[in-house]
Design a protein around this motif. Structure first.
Motif, PDB file in Angstrom:
ATOM      1  N   TYR A   1      28.691 -18.269 -47.125  1.00 32.99           N
ATOM      2  CA  TYR A   1      28.692 -16.805 -47.138  1.00 32.99           C
ATOM      3  C   TYR A   1      30.077 -16.302 -46.713  1.00 32.99           C
ATOM      4  O   TYR A   1      30.254 -15.809 -45.597  1.00 32.99           O
TER       5      TYR A   1
ATOM      6  N   THR B   1      31.531  -9.680 -47.676  1.00 33.76           N
ATOM      7  CA  THR B   1      30.428  -9.672 -48.638  1.00 33.76           C
ATOM      8  C   THR B   1      29.393 -10.727 -48.270  1.00 33.76           C
ATOM      9  O   THR B   1      28.178 -10.473 -48.330  1.00 33.76           O
ATOM     10  N   GLY B   2      29.871 -11.902 -47.870  1.00 35.46           N
ATOM     11  CA  GLY B   2      28.962 -12.965 -47.469  1.00 35.46           C
ATOM     12  C   GLY B   2      28.175 -12.603 -46.217  1.00 35.46           C
ATOM     13  O   GLY B   2      26.972 -12.874 -46.130  1.00 35.46           O
TER      14      GLY B   2
ATOM     15  N   SER C   1      33.119  -8.630 -39.301  1.00 32.48           N
ATOM     16  CA  SER C   1      32.100  -9.264 -40.146  1.00 32.48           C
ATOM     17  C   SER C   1      30.749  -9.352 -39.440  1.00 32.48           C
ATOM     18  O   SER C   1      29.700  -9.196 -40.070  1.00 32.48           O
TER      19      SER C   1
ATOM     20  N   GLN D   1      15.070  -9.063 -45.076  1.00 28.33           N
ATOM     21  CA  GLN D   1      13.911  -9.261 -45.939  1.00 28.33           C
ATOM     22  C   GLN D   1      12.820 -10.092 -45.258  1.00 28.33           C
ATOM     23  O   GLN D   1      11.658 -10.043 -45.650  1.00 28.33           O
TER      24      GLN D   1
ATOM     25  N   LYS E   1      21.302  -9.182 -45.147  1.00 35.48           N
ATOM     26  CA  LYS E   1      20.239  -8.658 -46.009  1.00 35.48           C
ATOM     27  C   LYS E   1      19.100  -9.660 -46.148  1.00 35.48           C
ATOM     28  O   LYS E   1      17.920  -9.273 -46.185  1.00 35.48           O
ATOM     29  N   GLN E   2      19.436 -10.929 -46.209  1.00 36.86           N
ATOM     30  CA  GLN E   2      18.399 -11.954 -46.312  1.00 36.86           C
ATOM     31  C   GLN E   2      17.535 -11.991 -45.054  1.00 36.86           C
ATOM     32  O   GLN E   2      16.316 -12.180 -45.136  1.00 36.86           O
TER      33      GLN E   2
ATOM     34  N   TYR F   1      27.410  -9.624 -45.218  1.00 35.53           N
ATOM     35  CA  TYR F   1      26.427  -8.590 -45.596  1.00 35.53           C
ATOM     36  C   TYR F   1      25.229  -9.225 -46.302  1.00 35.53           C
ATOM     37  O   TYR F   1      24.072  -8.895 -46.012  1.00 35.53           O
ATOM     38  N   LYS F   2      25.493 -10.157 -47.206  1.00 41.24           N
ATOM     39  CA  LYS F   2      24.421 -10.828 -47.941  1.00 41.24           C
ATOM     40  C   LYS F   2      23.522 -11.603 -46.985  1.00 41.24           C
ATOM     41  O   LYS F   2      22.288 -11.578 -47.113  1.00 41.24           O
ATOM     42  N   PHE F   3      24.135 -12.300 -46.024  1.00 37.76           N
ATOM     43  CA  PHE F   3      23.357 -13.059 -45.043  1.00 37.76           C
ATOM     44  C   PHE F   3      22.472 -12.115 -44.235  1.00 37.76           C
ATOM     45  O   PHE F   3      21.288 -12.404 -43.996  1.00 37.76           O
TER      46      PHE F   3
ATOM     47  N   ALA G   1      23.706  -4.776 -42.143  1.00 36.21           N
ATOM     48  CA  ALA G   1      22.846  -5.217 -43.238  1.00 36.21           C
ATOM     49  C   ALA G   1      21.454  -5.586 -42.745  1.00 36.21           C
ATOM     50  O   ALA G   1      20.463  -5.386 -43.458  1.00 36.21           O
TER      51      ALA G   1
END
Length: 333
Positions: free
Chosen positions: A66, A70-71, A96, A81, A77-78, A73-75, A103
């Protein structure tokens, strides 16, 4: 927000800092006894979680998988969820980590002010000066709750083991300003060998192994000295540090690990401020600093005044040996 039910803590990225954050995790446990406490740790030092204060779920963040903001943020978001959090405590100062927290979407996102982090955090506080790093982490909690509490012990939990008649020596550090130059490391170990009978074990990681080998090969007397660099994984290193009588070390991650395990730790300080980053437990530590140069203490990763770290090169091998002998005697009492 003491009614919080689900708390997530983003732990620090460096080995020593992660050790010092155990005090923060304990403080959160004390103030939120009925909440579930989850943690995020960086891959590579996540093995420490096996020795951490009790927690529930653990998320392992791999920067290679990640990369960048961007990585992060993606982590985050996961994680969002999977679970909703009331509070996200952000211990690293990086942008970061704040992006990750944003996120995740916790109701309260708590951390120290720095750069653009205040936009991403719901509760951003100024970092107080002249606090030890372990106390800095706990103070974040104090500011958030507007309360006062003592800093809990910095401890790593392991099974009790019998202490062995061993002196472990760590000459390494991530920064060259904190690492013993080869000639100094050789001189110190030679002096130790002439004055103590204990087995001496040199340690180091994979990337440090070549340097440790150079030092080992240059020693005058290798009797009862073992080069263990790159021959143990990190959990095995913890077992070794826990069983030794004393660790002689630079300002580095292993210094904090040994200190938190109850092993007496003699720390040679070059760059770095021991009032902020020394191993926290004073009862089983000895700090050695030259204290004669106008640039001491600096926090630079490279020596910008002398080129080589004179604050380490000018340390007296006899004083170091005396302090190691005193620590060995104390452990045997």
């Amino acid at each position: 927000m003491k009614q919080a039910q689900h708390i997530l803590i983003r732990l620090p990225n460096w080995l020593g800092d992660m050790v010092m954050s155990t005090a923060f995790v304990k403080a959160v446990q004390q103030l939120y006894p009925h909440a579930t406490i989850d943690v995020i740790a960086k891959k590579g030092i996540d093995f420490l979680l096996d020795y951490f204060p009790t927690h529930s779920q653990r998320f392992i963040f791999n920067k290679e998988e990640y990369p960048g903001l961007t990585g992060a943020y993606k982590f985050g978001k996961q994680i969002r969820q999977q679970k909703k959090y009331d509070i996200f405590f952000c211990l690293p100062d990086s942008i970061s980590s704040a992006v990750m927290g944003h996120a995740i979407g916790a109701l309260k996102r708590v951390g120290y002010k720095k750069e653009l982090r205040s936009v991403l955090l719901t509760n951003a506080y100024p970092k107080k000066k002249n606090l030890h790093r372990a106390e800095e982490y706990v103070d974040l909690l104090q500011q958030f709750l507007n309360t006062s509490l003592p800093t809990p012990p910095v401890e790593l939990a392991t099974e009790a083991v019998e202490r062995k008649n061993i002196l472990i020596v760590n000459i390494n550090s991530e920064a060259s300003s904190r690492r013993l130059p080869k000639e100094k490391a050789v001189s110190i170990i030679n002096t130790l060998r002439k004055n103590i009978s204990e087995e001496i074990i040199l340690v180091g990681s994979n990337k440090e192994a070549a340097f440790v080998e150079e030092v080992y090969n240059a020693l005058e007397n290798k009797v009862n000295i073992t080069n263990n660099a790159n021959k143990t994984n990190l959990p095995q290193l913890i077992t070794l540090l826990r069983s030794a009588n004393v660790l002689l070390t630079t300002d580095s991650g292993p210094a904090h690990v040994a200190n938190a395990l109850g092993t007496h730790t003699v720390v040679l300080f070059g760059a770095g401020n021991e009032n902020n980053t020394a191993p926290y437990n004073k009862t089983n530590r000895t700090i050695i600093r030259l204290g004669q140069l106008p640039c001491e203490p600096c926090i630079s990763n490279t020596c910008k005044v002398y080129g080589a770290p004179e604050c380490l090169l000018r340390l007296d091998e006899n004083i170091i040996t005396q302090q190691v002998i005193a620590a060995l005697k104390k452990q045997k009492l």
